[in-house]
Design a protein around this motif. Structure first.
Motif, short mmCIF file in Angstrom:
data_model
loop_
_atom_site.label_atom_id
_atom_site.label_comp_id
_atom_site.label_asym_id
_atom_site.label_seq_id
_atom_site.Cartn_x
_atom_site.Cartn_y
_atom_site.Cartn_z
N GLY A 1 5.52 37.44 17.67
CA GLY A 1 5.75 36.73 16.20
C GLY A 1 7.36 37.17 15.29
N ILE B 1 8.74 39.47 8.94
CA ILE B 1 9.16 40.19 9.24
C ILE B 1 9.82 40.55 10.59
CG2 ILE B 1 8.59 42.39 9.95
CD1 ILE B 1 5.97 42.31 7.16
N ASP C 1 0.42 31.43 22.60
CA ASP C 1 -0.63 32.19 21.91
C ASP C 1 -0.44 33.50 22.61
OD1 ASP C 1 -2.91 32.65 20.41
OD2 ASP C 1 -3.50 30.90 20.62
N ASN D 1 4.94 42.62 16.87
CA ASN D 1 4.98 42.41 15.09
C ASN D 1 3.57 40.69 15.05
OD1 ASN D 1 6.38 41.54 12.51
ND2 ASN D 1 6.56 40.09 13.25
N LEU E 1 -5.93 38.06 17.36
CA LEU E 1 -4.81 38.10 17.23
C LEU E 1 -3.99 39.30 16.69
CD1 LEU E 1 -2.90 36.42 15.54
CD2 LEU E 1 -3.74 36.43 13.52
N THR F 1 3.69 46.42 14.53
CA THR F 1 3.92 46.41 12.66
C THR F 1 1.55 46.46 12.79
OG1 THR F 1 5.42 44.89 12.95
CG2 THR F 1 3.98 44.82 11.08
N TYR G 1 -9.00 43.18 9.38
CA TYR G 1 -7.69 42.89 9.28
C TYR G 1 -7.52 44.45 9.04
CZ TYR G 1 -3.08 42.90 8.52
OH TYR G 1 -1.89 42.99 8.07
N LYS H 1 -6.00 46.74 12.00
CA LYS H 1 -4.83 47.64 12.12
C LYS H 1 -4.76 49.57 11.84
CE LYS H 1 -1.77 43.87 11.03
NZ LYS H 1 -0.38 44.00 12.08
N GLY I 1 3.70 48.19 3.75
CA GLY I 1 2.78 47.96 2.25
C GLY I 1 3.04 46.37 1.99
N ILE J 1 4.85 43.41 1.24
CA ILE J 1 6.33 42.68 1.68
C ILE J 1 5.86 40.76 1.63
CG2 ILE J 1 8.32 42.32 3.99
CD1 ILE J 1 6.48 44.96 2.76
N THR K 1 6.30 37.92 2.64
CA THR K 1 6.43 36.57 3.69
C THR K 1 5.43 35.80 3.28
OG1 THR K 1 4.87 37.96 5.33
CG2 THR K 1 6.85 38.35 4.86
N HIS L 1 0.92 36.17 1.80
CA HIS L 1 0.59 36.13 0.86
C HIS L 1 0.62 34.91 0.34
CE1 HIS L 1 0.34 39.96 0.97
NE2 HIS L 1 1.89 40.06 1.53
P1 NAD Z 1 4.36 35.98 8.93
O1 NAD Z 1 3.54 35.02 9.03
O2 NAD Z 1 5.63 35.39 8.42
O3 NAD Z 1 4.84 36.40 10.51
C1 NAD Z 1 3.89 36.15 11.56
C2 NAD Z 1 4.37 35.52 12.89
O4 NAD Z 1 3.03 35.96 14.01
C3 NAD Z 1 4.86 34.23 13.09
O5 NAD Z 1 6.10 34.41 13.39
C4 NAD Z 1 3.82 33.59 13.96
O6 NAD Z 1 4.44 33.05 14.11
C5 NAD Z 1 3.64 34.85 14.93
N1 NAD Z 1 1.77 34.53 14.82
C6 NAD Z 1 1.30 34.39 14.32
N2 NAD Z 1 -0.18 34.28 15.14
C7 NAD Z 1 0.23 34.00 16.51
C8 NAD Z 1 -0.68 33.48 17.28
N3 NAD Z 1 -2.25 32.48 17.64
N4 NAD Z 1 0.66 33.82 19.01
C9 NAD Z 1 1.93 33.88 18.40
N5 NAD Z 1 2.56 34.21 17.31
C10 NAD Z 1 1.67 34.33 16.07
O7 NAD Z 1 3.78 36.80 8.58
P2 NAD Z 1 4.14 38.38 8.30
O8 NAD Z 1 3.73 38.92 6.78
O9 NAD Z 1 6.09 38.48 8.39
O10 NAD Z 1 3.77 39.17 9.29
C11 NAD Z 1 4.43 39.97 10.44
C12 NAD Z 1 3.16 41.16 10.94
O11 NAD Z 1 2.83 41.97 9.71
C13 NAD Z 1 2.07 41.28 10.61
O12 NAD Z 1 1.92 41.63 12.34
C14 NAD Z 1 1.62 41.56 9.95
O13 NAD Z 1 -0.21 41.71 9.85
C15 NAD Z 1 2.02 42.31 9.48
N6 NAD Z 1 1.87 42.64 7.99
C16 NAD Z 1 2.18 42.09 7.31
C17 NAD Z 1 2.35 42.69 5.51
C18 NAD Z 1 2.83 41.59 4.09
O14 NAD Z 1 2.95 42.17 3.39
N7 NAD Z 1 3.04 40.49 4.45
C19 NAD Z 1 1.72 44.11 5.75
C20 NAD Z 1 1.61 44.27 6.00
C21 NAD Z 1 1.04 43.84 7.26
#
Ligand code: NAD
Length: 257
Positions: free
Chosen positions: A14, A19, A64, A91, A115, A147, A163, A167, A194, A196, A198, A201
């Motif tokens: 990911g 992130i 996937d 991630n 996922l 993550t 979700y 986690k 927390g 972030i 991206t 949201h």
């Molecule tokens: P994001 O949507 O920018 O990144 C998600 C990534 O996962 C992307 O690169 C996407 O291509 C990949 N992905 C999603 N579904 C997929 C699939 N089926 N197969 C392959 N790849 C897939 O969002 P993010 O906020 O950077 O999220 C990254 C991680 O951080 C996630 O695990 C998310 O749960 C976690 N997270 C994010 C936050 C936040 O506030 N942004 C908070 C807590 C945890």
């Protein structure tokens, strides 16, 4: 800083956005080899690869990760591309939509769990042998960093019970794997972001984002660049060789568990 990351071989799932992309950038800046991964096609990822501009050190693979066979192929191809694997960053993940308990059907359940859980379990499962070989050959611990989320601590927002639960399971899986694989010199740690800034949201209004920011001690969302150094620390044997089974919260004081 983290000089021992030079030439380490790192798979970040990911990592085409958010992130994961910043984590990949930070590993490249530290001199590591990195396999980027996402769901877009290799031709769609070409511009990203050229922007990262690290020829011979950065590769892209599509998979996937909700599908076990694709998790296996991803790890196999990453090992082939880099000549081994020293660090795995799980991630890829996401909310998968919001649904109250009474609205959850099998498709919703399978998507969120696939996922966030199957991806982590299966990618890690297939990565164990190359990570074990890495530790044996290098004399340094290899590292799995996943993550997690603040939602795994406090349950998640409305409609995000699966979700948040998934986690929490991620956090706990690592505690178990410490018992199984420390003898192989593989370390397992979780980074719990927390809120972030991206695409995660993207569905929220500005007013809601302001309300959330007000609940964070630092009064703002975190930036992806503020996440990445924690992953480097946990990957570095020199910096964190005695750290395993931990959840590191990077959340601006939104929650202090
Ligand atoms: P994001 O949507 O920018 O990144 C998600 C990534 O996962 C992307 O690169 C996407 O291509 C990949 N992905 C999603 N579904 C997929 C699939 N089926 N197969 C392959 N790849 C897939 O969002 P993010 O906020 O950077 O999220 C990254 C991680 O951080 C996630 O695990 C998310 O749960 C976690 N997270 C994010 C936050 C936040 O506030 N942004 C908070 C807590 C945890």
């Amino acid at each position: 800083m983290f000089e021992d990351l030079k030439d380490r071989r790192v798979l970040v799932t990911g990592s085409t956005a958010g992130i994961g992309l910043e984590v990949a950038r930070a590993f490249l800046a530290a001199g590591a080899k990195v396999v980027l991964h996402g769901s877009r096609s290799p031709s769609q990822a070409e511009s990203l690869l050229s922007e990262l501009s690290a020829p011979g050190r950065v590769f892209y693979l599509q998979a996937d990760v909700r599908e076990t066979a694709q998790c296996e192929a991803l790890v196999k191809q990453a090992v082939e591309a880099m000549g081994g694997l020293d660090v795995l960053v799980n991630n890829a993940g996401g909310l998968g939509g919001r649904q109250g308990l009474e609205g959850i059907d099998d498709d919703f359940f399978d998507n969120v769990i696939g996922l966030n859980i199957r991806s982590v379990v299966m990618v890690t499962r297939f990565a164990i042998e190359p990570l074990r070989a890495s530790a044996r050959q290098s004399g340094q611990s290899s590292s799995v960093i996943t993550t997690g989320s603040i939602a795994g601590r406090e349950g998640g927002g409305l409609g995000a019970c699966l979700y948040g639960g998934s986690k929490a399971m991620v956090h706990n899986l690592h505690r178990n794997w410490v018992k199984e694989f420390t003898k192989d010199s593989i370390r397992f740690n979780t980074v719990a972001p927390g809120t972030i800034d991206t695409a995660f949201h993207a569905d929220k209004s500005d007013a809601l984002k302001q309300t959330i920011a007000g609940s964070i001690a630092m009064g703002r969302f975190g930036e992806c660049q503020e996440m990445a150094p924690t992953y480097l620390y946990l990957a570095s044997h020199a910096a964190s060789g005695y750290v395993t089974g931990q959840v590191i919260d990077v959340n601006g004081g939104q929650m202090c568990p």
